[in-house]
Design a protein around this motif. Structure first.
Motif, PDB file in Angstrom:
ATOM      1  N   PHE A  23      81.416  22.144 111.548  1.00 45.72           N
ATOM      2  CA  PHE A  23      81.232  20.928 112.335  1.00 45.72           C
ATOM      3  C   PHE A  23      81.029  21.267 113.792  1.00 45.72           C
ATOM      4  N   GLU A  24      80.625  20.293 114.583  1.00 45.84           N
ATOM      5  CA  GLU A  24      80.411  20.524 116.007  1.00 45.84           C
ATOM      6  C   GLU A  24      81.699  20.957 116.682  1.00 45.84           C
ATOM      7  N   MET A  25      81.572  21.590 117.802  1.00 46.19           N
ATOM      8  CA  MET A  25      82.690  22.098 118.596  1.00 46.19           C
ATOM      9  C   MET A  25      83.383  23.282 117.913  1.00 46.19           C
ATOM     10  N   GLY A  26      82.737  23.908 116.946  1.00 49.25           N
ATOM     11  CA  GLY A  26      83.262  25.126 116.345  1.00 49.25           C
ATOM     12  C   GLY A  26      84.397  24.945 115.369  1.00 49.25           C
ATOM     13  N   ASP A  27      84.592  23.747 114.855  1.00 51.65           N
ATOM     14  CA  ASP A  27      85.628  23.525 113.851  1.00 51.65           C
ATOM     15  C   ASP A  27      85.060  23.735 112.456  1.00 51.65           C
ATOM     16  N   TYR A  28      85.887  24.297 111.593  1.00 53.15           N
ATOM     17  CA  TYR A  28      85.540  24.481 110.196  1.00 53.15           C
ATOM     18  C   TYR A  28      86.598  23.798 109.352  1.00 53.15           C
ATOM     19  N   LEU A  29      86.154  23.005 108.384  1.00 49.71           N
ATOM     20  CA  LEU A  29      87.064  22.324 107.471  1.00 49.71           C
ATOM     21  C   LEU A  29      86.875  22.918 106.081  1.00 49.71           C
ATOM     22  N   LEU A  30      87.972  23.049 105.365  1.00 49.80           N
ATOM     23  CA  LEU A  30      87.955  23.695 104.069  1.00 49.80           C
ATOM     24  C   LEU A  30      88.053  22.664 102.956  1.00 49.80           C
ATOM     25  N   GLU A  31      87.045  22.661 102.097  1.00 52.73           N
ATOM     26  CA  GLU A  31      87.032  21.806 100.912  1.00 52.73           C
ATOM     27  C   GLU A  31      87.220  22.710  99.692  1.00 52.73           C
ATOM     28  N   VAL A  32      88.164  22.351  98.839  1.00 49.66           N
ATOM     29  CA  VAL A  32      88.526  23.195  97.706  1.00 49.66           C
ATOM     30  C   VAL A  32      88.336  22.420  96.407  1.00 49.66           C
ATOM     31  N   ASP A  33      87.763  23.099  95.420  1.00 47.94           N
ATOM     32  CA  ASP A  33      87.675  22.555  94.066  1.00 47.94           C
ATOM     33  C   ASP A  33      88.737  23.277  93.251  1.00 47.94           C
ATOM     34  N   TYR A  34      89.860  22.590  92.992  1.00 49.37           N
ATOM     35  CA  TYR A  34      90.983  23.203  92.288  1.00 49.37           C
ATOM     36  C   TYR A  34      91.571  22.203  91.296  1.00 49.37           C
ATOM     37  N   ASN A  35      91.857  22.664  90.108  1.00 54.71           N
ATOM     38  CA  ASN A  35      92.372  21.795  89.040  1.00 54.71           C
ATOM     39  C   ASN A  35      91.451  20.605  88.777  1.00 54.71           C
ATOM     40  N   ASP A  36      90.149  20.853  88.813  1.00 47.28           N
ATOM     41  CA  ASP A  36      89.134  19.825  88.582  1.00 47.28           C
ATOM     42  C   ASP A  36      89.173  18.692  89.606  1.00 47.28           C
ATOM     43  N   HIS A  37      89.709  18.963  90.785  1.00 46.67           N
ATOM     44  CA  HIS A  37      89.739  17.978  91.865  1.00 46.67           C
ATOM     45  C   HIS A  37      89.192  18.627  93.131  1.00 46.67           C
ATOM     46  N   LYS A  38      88.195  17.988  93.706  1.00 45.06           N
ATOM     47  CA  LYS A  38      87.605  18.474  94.936  1.00 45.06           C
ATOM     48  C   LYS A  38      88.196  17.685  96.103  1.00 45.06           C
ATOM     49  N   GLY A  39      88.651  18.385  97.130  1.00 49.29           N
ATOM     50  CA  GLY A  39      89.204  17.708  98.291  1.00 49.29           C
ATOM     51  C   GLY A  39      89.419  18.663  99.443  1.00 49.29           C
ATOM     52  N   TYR A  40      89.641  18.081 100.603  1.00 50.79           N
ATOM     53  CA  TYR A  40      89.878  18.877 101.802  1.00 50.79           C
ATOM     54  C   TYR A  40      91.311  19.362 101.838  1.00 50.79           C
ATOM     55  N   VAL A  41      91.554  20.387 102.645  1.00 47.30           N
ATOM     56  CA  VAL A  41      92.859  21.024 102.724  1.00 47.30           C
ATOM     57  C   VAL A  41      93.638  20.450 103.909  1.00 47.30           C
ATOM     58  N   PHE A  42      94.899  20.082 103.631  1.00 45.59           N
ATOM     59  CA  PHE A  42      95.795  19.502 104.619  1.00 45.59           C
ATOM     60  C   PHE A  42      97.042  20.361 104.756  1.00 45.59           C
ATOM     61  N   ASP A  43      97.704  20.244 105.911  1.00 42.64           N
ATOM     62  CA  ASP A  43      98.973  20.946 106.091  1.00 42.64           C
ATOM     63  C   ASP A  43     100.110  20.076 105.570  1.00 42.64           C
ATOM     64  N   ASP A  44     101.338  20.553 105.711  1.00 44.74           N
ATOM     65  CA  ASP A  44     102.490  19.829 105.175  1.00 44.74           C
ATOM     66  C   ASP A  44     102.846  18.577 105.978  1.00 44.74           C
ATOM     67  N   GLN A  45     102.236  18.403 107.151  1.00 44.94           N
ATOM     68  CA  GLN A  45     102.443  17.187 107.951  1.00 44.94           C
ATOM     69  C   GLN A  45     101.311  16.178 107.738  1.00 44.94           C
ATOM     70  N   ASP A  46     100.484  16.423 106.734  1.00 41.11           N
ATOM     71  CA  ASP A  46      99.386  15.541 106.351  1.00 41.11           C
ATOM     72  C   ASP A  46      98.241  15.524 107.363  1.00 41.11           C
ATOM     73  N   ASN A  47      98.068  16.629 108.097  1.00 41.31           N
ATOM     74  CA  ASN A  47      96.941  16.783 109.013  1.00 41.31           C
ATOM     75  C   ASN A  47      95.901  17.683 108.361  1.00 41.31           C
TER      76      ASN A  47
END
Length: 99
Positions: A23-47
């Protein structure tokens, strides 16, 4: 679907596919396909977890096994050159994710 980074990085986990979205400003977001579910990765504080480069993503997943990894970049080139809005191109490049 949300995935927790703290739940993914273990020796017994195999992740079929990860997409590292640039993404712009040099950020990278991680999307994972695991257990037949695709979604972005969050920390334990829901960020959503933001990375500064691909190396940081590799380090964050250094224990688990990743079968396929891709760097994904959305291009607004068509839109900027007078093409139809919302018709942006996606560039998807396979990465070597071996440790």
């Amino acid at each position: 679907m949300k995935h927790r980074l703290s739940h993914l990085n273990f020796n017994d986990i195999e992740i079929p596919e990860v997409n590292i979205h640039s993404f712009e400003m040099g950020d990278y977001l991680l999307e994972v396909d695991y257990n037949d579910h695709k979604g972005y990765v969050f920390d334990d504080q829901d960020n959503i977890v933001k990375f500064r480069n691909v190396t940081q993503v590799k380090e964050a997943l250094n224990e688990c096994r990743v079968k396929h990894a891709y760097l994904v970049h959305q291009s607004a080139y068509d839109e900027m050159c007078g093409g139809a809005e919302g018709n942006s191109s996606e560039l998807k490049i396979e990465l070597n994710f071996k440790h």
